[in-house]
Design an enzyme around this catalytic site. Structure first.
Site, PDB file in Angstrom:
ATOM      1  N   LYS A  55      14.355  10.539 -13.233  1.00  0.00           N
ATOM      2  CA  LYS A  55      15.597  10.860 -12.575  1.00  0.00           C
ATOM      3  C   LYS A  55      15.620  10.371 -11.121  1.00  0.00           C
ATOM      4  O   LYS A  55      16.681  10.207 -10.527  1.00  0.00           O
ATOM      5  CB  LYS A  55      15.778  12.379 -12.565  1.00  0.00           C
ATOM      6  CG  LYS A  55      15.889  13.014 -13.918  1.00  0.00           C
ATOM      7  CD  LYS A  55      16.032  14.531 -13.722  1.00  0.00           C
ATOM      8  CE  LYS A  55      15.950  15.256 -15.029  1.00  0.00           C
ATOM      9  NZ  LYS A  55      15.956  16.732 -14.794  1.00  0.00           N
ATOM     10  N   GLY A  56      14.447  10.136 -10.547  1.00  0.00           N
ATOM     11  CA  GLY A  56      14.360   9.889  -9.101  1.00  0.00           C
ATOM     12  C   GLY A  56      15.158   8.698  -8.603  1.00  0.00           C
ATOM     13  O   GLY A  56      15.593   8.686  -7.459  1.00  0.00           O
ATOM     14  N   GLU A 110      12.984   1.702  -8.701  1.00  0.00           N
ATOM     15  CA  GLU A 110      12.128   2.902  -8.668  1.00  0.00           C
ATOM     16  C   GLU A 110      12.335   3.627  -7.346  1.00  0.00           C
ATOM     17  O   GLU A 110      12.512   2.984  -6.312  1.00  0.00           O
ATOM     18  CB  GLU A 110      10.689   2.389  -8.855  1.00  0.00           C
ATOM     19  CG  GLU A 110       9.548   3.300  -8.529  1.00  0.00           C
ATOM     20  CD  GLU A 110       9.219   4.286  -9.621  1.00  0.00           C
ATOM     21  OE1 GLU A 110      10.136   4.997 -10.037  1.00  0.00           O
ATOM     22  OE2 GLU A 110       8.038   4.368 -10.010  1.00  0.00           O
ATOM     23  N   ASP A 111      12.309   4.960  -7.363  1.00  0.00           N
ATOM     24  CA  ASP A 111      12.462   5.717  -6.125  1.00  0.00           C
ATOM     25  C   ASP A 111      11.249   5.552  -5.212  1.00  0.00           C
ATOM     26  O   ASP A 111      11.359   5.296  -4.029  1.00  0.00           O
ATOM     27  CB  ASP A 111      12.711   7.211  -6.417  1.00  0.00           C
ATOM     28  CG  ASP A 111      11.675   7.820  -7.365  1.00  0.00           C
ATOM     29  OD1 ASP A 111      10.795   7.087  -7.873  1.00  0.00           O
ATOM     30  OD2 ASP A 111      11.739   9.043  -7.612  1.00  0.00           O
ATOM     31  N   ASP A 114       3.776   5.544  -5.934  1.00  0.00           N
ATOM     32  CA  ASP A 114       2.725   6.421  -5.414  1.00  0.00           C
ATOM     33  C   ASP A 114       1.386   5.846  -5.871  1.00  0.00           C
ATOM     34  O   ASP A 114       0.807   4.995  -5.199  1.00  0.00           O
ATOM     35  CB  ASP A 114       3.000   7.831  -5.945  1.00  0.00           C
ATOM     36  CG  ASP A 114       2.035   8.870  -5.408  1.00  0.00           C
ATOM     37  OD1 ASP A 114       1.612   8.742  -4.257  1.00  0.00           O
ATOM     38  OD2 ASP A 114       1.711   9.814  -6.144  1.00  0.00           O
ATOM     39  N   LYS A 142       4.039   4.218  -1.035  1.00  0.00           N
ATOM     40  CA  LYS A 142       2.921   4.905  -0.361  1.00  0.00           C
ATOM     41  C   LYS A 142       1.675   4.034  -0.501  1.00  0.00           C
ATOM     42  O   LYS A 142       0.928   4.177  -1.472  1.00  0.00           O
ATOM     43  CB  LYS A 142       2.652   6.260  -1.022  1.00  0.00           C
ATOM     44  CG  LYS A 142       3.648   7.344  -0.725  1.00  0.00           C
ATOM     45  CD  LYS A 142       3.143   8.669  -1.301  1.00  0.00           C
ATOM     46  CE  LYS A 142       4.221   9.682  -1.473  1.00  0.00           C
ATOM     47  NZ  LYS A 142       3.808  10.840  -2.281  1.00  0.00           N
ATOM     48  N   VAL A 164       7.477  13.711  -0.344  1.00  0.00           N
ATOM     49  CA  VAL A 164       8.850  13.649   0.161  1.00  0.00           C
ATOM     50  C   VAL A 164       9.859  14.074  -0.904  1.00  0.00           C
ATOM     51  O   VAL A 164       9.604  13.947  -2.104  1.00  0.00           O
ATOM     52  CB  VAL A 164       9.194  12.225   0.672  1.00  0.00           C
ATOM     53  CG1 VAL A 164       8.494  11.940   1.981  1.00  0.00           C
ATOM     54  CG2 VAL A 164       8.857  11.161  -0.361  1.00  0.00           C
ATOM     55  N   ASP A 170      12.447  14.775  -5.957  1.00  0.00           N
ATOM     56  CA  ASP A 170      12.484  16.233  -6.103  1.00  0.00           C
ATOM     57  C   ASP A 170      11.133  16.899  -5.902  1.00  0.00           C
ATOM     58  O   ASP A 170      10.083  16.250  -5.950  1.00  0.00           O
ATOM     59  CB  ASP A 170      12.930  16.589  -7.533  1.00  0.00           C
ATOM     60  CG  ASP A 170      11.824  16.295  -8.561  1.00  0.00           C
ATOM     61  OD1 ASP A 170      11.319  15.145  -8.577  1.00  0.00           O
ATOM     62  OD2 ASP A 170      11.439  17.222  -9.302  1.00  0.00           O
ATOM     63  N   ARG A 176      16.818  17.024  -4.858  1.00  0.00           N
ATOM     64  CA  ARG A 176      17.229  15.631  -5.127  1.00  0.00           C
ATOM     65  C   ARG A 176      18.493  15.293  -4.348  1.00  0.00           C
ATOM     66  O   ARG A 176      18.698  14.162  -3.939  1.00  0.00           O
ATOM     67  CB  ARG A 176      17.527  15.436  -6.620  1.00  0.00           C
ATOM     68  CG  ARG A 176      16.319  15.464  -7.517  1.00  0.00           C
ATOM     69  CD  ARG A 176      16.701  14.938  -8.904  1.00  0.00           C
ATOM     70  NE  ARG A 176      15.735  15.328  -9.908  1.00  0.00           N
ATOM     71  CZ  ARG A 176      14.588  14.691 -10.141  1.00  0.00           C
ATOM     72  NH1 ARG A 176      14.255  13.634  -9.445  1.00  0.00           N
ATOM     73  NH2 ARG A 176      13.774  15.111 -11.090  1.00  0.00           N
TER      74      ARG A 176
HETATM   75  P1  IMP Z   1       3.195   6.954  -9.627  1.00  0.00           P
HETATM   76  O1  IMP Z   1       3.232   6.743 -11.099  1.00  0.00           O
HETATM   77  O2  IMP Z   1       1.978   7.715  -9.198  1.00  0.00           O
HETATM   78  O3  IMP Z   1       3.388   5.694  -8.810  1.00  0.00           O
HETATM   79  O4  IMP Z   1       4.361   7.954  -9.259  1.00  0.00           O
HETATM   80  C1  IMP Z   1       5.675   7.592  -9.344  1.00  0.00           C
HETATM   81  C2  IMP Z   1       6.556   8.801  -9.589  1.00  0.00           C
HETATM   82  O5  IMP Z   1       5.965  10.007  -9.081  1.00  0.00           O
HETATM   83  C3  IMP Z   1       7.846   8.655  -8.837  1.00  0.00           C
HETATM   84  O6  IMP Z   1       8.814   7.985  -9.615  1.00  0.00           O
HETATM   85  C4  IMP Z   1       8.235  10.095  -8.544  1.00  0.00           C
HETATM   86  O7  IMP Z   1       8.938  10.641  -9.620  1.00  0.00           O
HETATM   87  C5  IMP Z   1       6.916  10.805  -8.419  1.00  0.00           C
HETATM   88  N1  IMP Z   1       6.479  10.935  -7.003  1.00  0.00           N
HETATM   89  C6  IMP Z   1       5.455  10.332  -6.394  1.00  0.00           C
HETATM   90  N2  IMP Z   1       5.372  10.679  -5.097  1.00  0.00           N
HETATM   91  C7  IMP Z   1       6.394  11.541  -4.887  1.00  0.00           C
HETATM   92  C8  IMP Z   1       6.855  12.251  -3.716  1.00  0.00           C
HETATM   93  O8  IMP Z   1       6.330  12.150  -2.590  1.00  0.00           O
HETATM   94  N3  IMP Z   1       7.957  13.032  -3.910  1.00  0.00           N
HETATM   95  C9  IMP Z   1       8.588  13.173  -5.110  1.00  0.00           C
HETATM   96  N4  IMP Z   1       8.191  12.524  -6.206  1.00  0.00           N
HETATM   97  C10 IMP Z   1       7.104  11.712  -6.101  1.00  0.00           C
END
Ligand code: IMP
Length: 194
Positions: A55-56, A110-111, A114, A142, A164, A170, A176
């Site tokens: 949803k982000g 993508e929002d 991470d 990040k 964040v 969220d 959100r």
């Molecule tokens: P990754 O798979 O670890 O790169 O994470 C990506 C997903 O984790 C994002 O699409 C978000 O939904 C969630 N996410 C990662 N960091 C944050 C944050 O700081 N705030 C909110 N959601 C996050």
């Protein structure tokens, strides 16, 4: 000017609180406009499909798609990995099956990147569906957390390693709808005196 919304005034959640604004709404708007112009130039005469990760990515995709001056298609995939402020380490993708992207130029929207795990999973799934080209546009990145390095072609903002919320992001489905990006401080990380 950054206004204080009633959402901010009621900013505490049973498990934490909004700490500070990291990126205000005007700065977001300006950067999204720049990204849109860049993508418009890069994808002129191509069959562009934006794939929004829900949803982000909802608000970012809504604004970015309107900043792109091309007849782009917009599709949606749901990706889930987070519980609270921690990644579960497993990514579940939904609604991939019906996507018609064979031979088309796909931009994943993508929002936040991470650890990079979500991108690896979505990239694999879209590659299998025969996209002519694949690229990623992430609003936030990040850098320090990235466990799975991945080429992200368009980055809105590189940010520090903080959790964040806002503009689609969220904490347990809350915040959100904040118009800006704010740092969320989980209860467990707060000092006992606060
Ligand atoms: P990754 O798979 O670890 O790169 O994470 C990506 C997903 O984790 C994002 O699409 C978000 O939904 C969630 N996410 C990662 N960091 C944050 C944050 O700081 N705030 C909110 N959601 C996050």
């Amino acid at each position: 000017m950054t206004r204080t919304t009633s959402l901010e005034r009621r900013s505490s959640h049973p498990h934490g609180r909004l700490e500070r604004t990291l990126i205000d709404a005007e700065t977001l708007e300006e950067r999204v406009r720049e990204l849109g112009a860049e993508i418009t130039a890069d994808y002129a005469d191509r069959d562009l499909v934006l794939v929004c990760l829900l949803k982000g990515g909802i608000y970012f995709t809504a604004d970015l798609s309107r900043a792109i001056d091309l007849p782009a298609a917009v599709e949606f995939v749901r990706a889930r990995s987070y519980a609270g402020t921690e990644s579960s380490g497993q990514v579940q993708l939904s609604w991939i099956d019906g996507l018609d992207i064979a031979g088309r130029d796909v931009l994943i929207v993508e929002d936040i990147v991470d650890t990079g795990l979500t991108l690896i999973e979505i990239w694999r799934a879209l590659e299998e569906k025969g996209a002519a080209s694949l690229a990623i546009c992430a609003l936030l990145y990040k850098e320090k957390r990235l466990a799975h390095p991945f080429p992200v072609r368009y980055i809105g903002f590189a940010i520090e390693d903080v959790f964040v919320v806002g503009y689609g992001l969220d904490y347990d489905e809350r915040f959100r709808n904040l118009p800006h990006i704010a740092v969320f401080q989980p209860e467990s990380a707060r000092s006992p005196s606060r």
